[in-house]
Design a protein around this motif. Sequence first.
Motif, mmCIF file in Angstrom:
data_model
loop_
_atom_site.group_PDB
_atom_site.id
_atom_site.type_symbol
_atom_site.label_atom_id
_atom_site.label_comp_id
_atom_site.label_asym_id
_atom_site.label_seq_id
_atom_site.Cartn_x
_atom_site.Cartn_y
_atom_site.Cartn_z
ATOM 1 N N ASP A 50 0.817 -1.207 0.000
ATOM 2 C CA ASP A 50 0.000 0.000 0.000
ATOM 3 C C ASP A 50 0.853 1.261 0.000
ATOM 4 O OD1 ASP A 50 -2.755 1.221 0.350
ATOM 5 O OD2 ASP A 50 -1.763 2.005 2.140
ATOM 6 N N ARG A 69 -7.596 1.908 -2.869
ATOM 7 C CA ARG A 69 -6.574 1.123 -2.158
ATOM 8 C C ARG A 69 -7.183 0.318 -1.029
ATOM 9 N NH1 ARG A 69 -3.807 5.880 -0.423
ATOM 10 N NH2 ARG A 69 -3.076 4.584 1.304
ATOM 11 N N LEU A 73 -7.336 -3.935 -0.447
ATOM 12 C CA LEU A 73 -6.789 -4.603 0.728
ATOM 13 C C LEU A 73 -7.842 -5.393 1.511
ATOM 14 C CD1 LEU A 73 -4.437 -1.813 2.156
ATOM 15 C CD2 LEU A 73 -3.756 -3.876 0.935
ATOM 16 N N THR A 86 -4.212 1.750 5.479
ATOM 17 C CA THR A 86 -4.205 2.934 4.607
ATOM 18 C C THR A 86 -4.000 4.217 5.402
ATOM 19 O OG1 THR A 86 -6.637 2.952 4.729
ATOM 20 C CG2 THR A 86 -5.623 1.852 2.825
#
Length: 555
Positions: A50, A69, A73, A86
């Motif tokens: 990430d 993102r 995940l 994140t």
Amino acid sequence: MGGVRELAVPFVVPGPCGVAVRDRLGHLTSQDERVLRAVGEHQGALASRDLKARCADGLEHGADSWAARKRDLTPLSSSRIAGAITKATHDQWALARRCQAAHIQTLEAGIKMLRHRLSLPIGEKGTKRAAGGYRSKSEWFRKSRRLAALEARHAAVVADRQAGRVRVVRGGKRLLNTRHHLTQAGLTEGKWRQRWEAERWFIAADGESGKRFGNETIRVTPDGEVSIRLPAPLAHLANAGHGRYVLTSRIGFAHRGAEWADRITANRAVAYRIHLNVDRGRWYLTASWQRPVVKTIPPETARARGMIGVDTNADHFAAYRLDRHGNPMGDPRRFGFDLSGTAGHRDAQIRHALTRLIHWAKRVGVAAIGIEDLDFTAEKTREKHGRRKRFRQLISGIPTGKLKARLVSMAAEQGLSIVAVDPAYTTLWGAQHWQKPLVTPHRKMSRHDAAGIAIGRRALGHPIRDGVSPARTELRAWGRTAPPPHDRSDRAGHRTAQAGPGTRGREGIRPPTTDRPPGGPSPNGTRKREPSTSNTVRDAPSTQQWVQDSLTHTG
């Protein structure tokens, strides 16, 4: 006021906005450690992926890319774990940008100093305010090459910043470079590899208000039971319902345990982080939570019961107690520390010295501590101080950032406020006006002790200088207002008063007084006695005449 820069206004430092406590996860079984290592490795790989994606976005990053993102995940972990990863990535990227800006400022300061010194003739002496020229042609040539190197480095960093590029090392750049110096670090390749992998693990969870015990991912019950919500690929390792793994260890926070228990009982947010200390082979759990922003008290309230002025030095704190009028009370106090050795030892020394300082402040009954708002970012460059390596090491060794953070946090727990003042001229003026007058046969005063008085007076809103000036026109420039009328009625009050914070020139240089009318008082306001006959002739009439200063005349 020639040569004296404008001083910043003292201010009360805001208190801490967060709390973090730690406890050891003891008596873990081998299965517990295997699960923790598996979770750390899996989530650490997701965090690295990430961070790479975030750095690739650069300045084009936005809410949509952040959400994308997180969606990528979530199938590999969970929605909450993806949110924690994140958010940690975003904070790490922002920190790298701030460090990049600070690096650019450091390079600019070095380039400016090099250009100034290279522009001067060789051998020209410097002053206290500006460095001189270089001492030889060879040194001038070497510095010209360094200027070229810094300019190239500056151009590259500025280009990276404008393009939104940052360079981040998960695990730490220092530990990465240690891989090339294992002998000096006293490590084997296997030991270094264990440290490197442990630093890159990610076992953390953000708190959630309204959820059970304040956290759904890493949950700690009031009786100390710790359980972890496993990511989806590791759900087969669960030993409890809903994909959770319960550790055999029990914790109990010795420090702030009651505050932590109150929060989780009320289902208020508490964030947790689990990490491994490779050197000791111990696992730890850190709990952290935010505090509501506390409004700082007014400066007048902080000054009501006096102040303790603290001068920060490389090996001790020099402190002096002052009453609310700025008068020194008692003897100076010194709280020593040793900043050699490991980082843990240095941190413990600072913490111990601050603890003794705060306990003394509580014992004498003051409400605030005055300290300099120090920042040596632009003062410890090799371009400015040249060969003065010991001085650069001296100011680099003073932990200004950590000191301020620790002092504010520790003082807030004891109900003390911290007043930050401008550090300009405190040592110089303190030694000039307070060191010699306070020396007694039983009291020794150093310039650092006198600087503590200067800092305390500035925190109280008083000028550093004190005393009665010999001429009415000079009183305002010496830190006092003009005296009242020359009579003994009650309306006159005290002969002089402290100049207010807004009085112009109260911190300025006292103007010299060399001119006086014939037969007038002496410039320094002292009484002068003319020669008289010898006092051995007791019946001889005295010819002694006294000249009284008009400022001290009361008749």
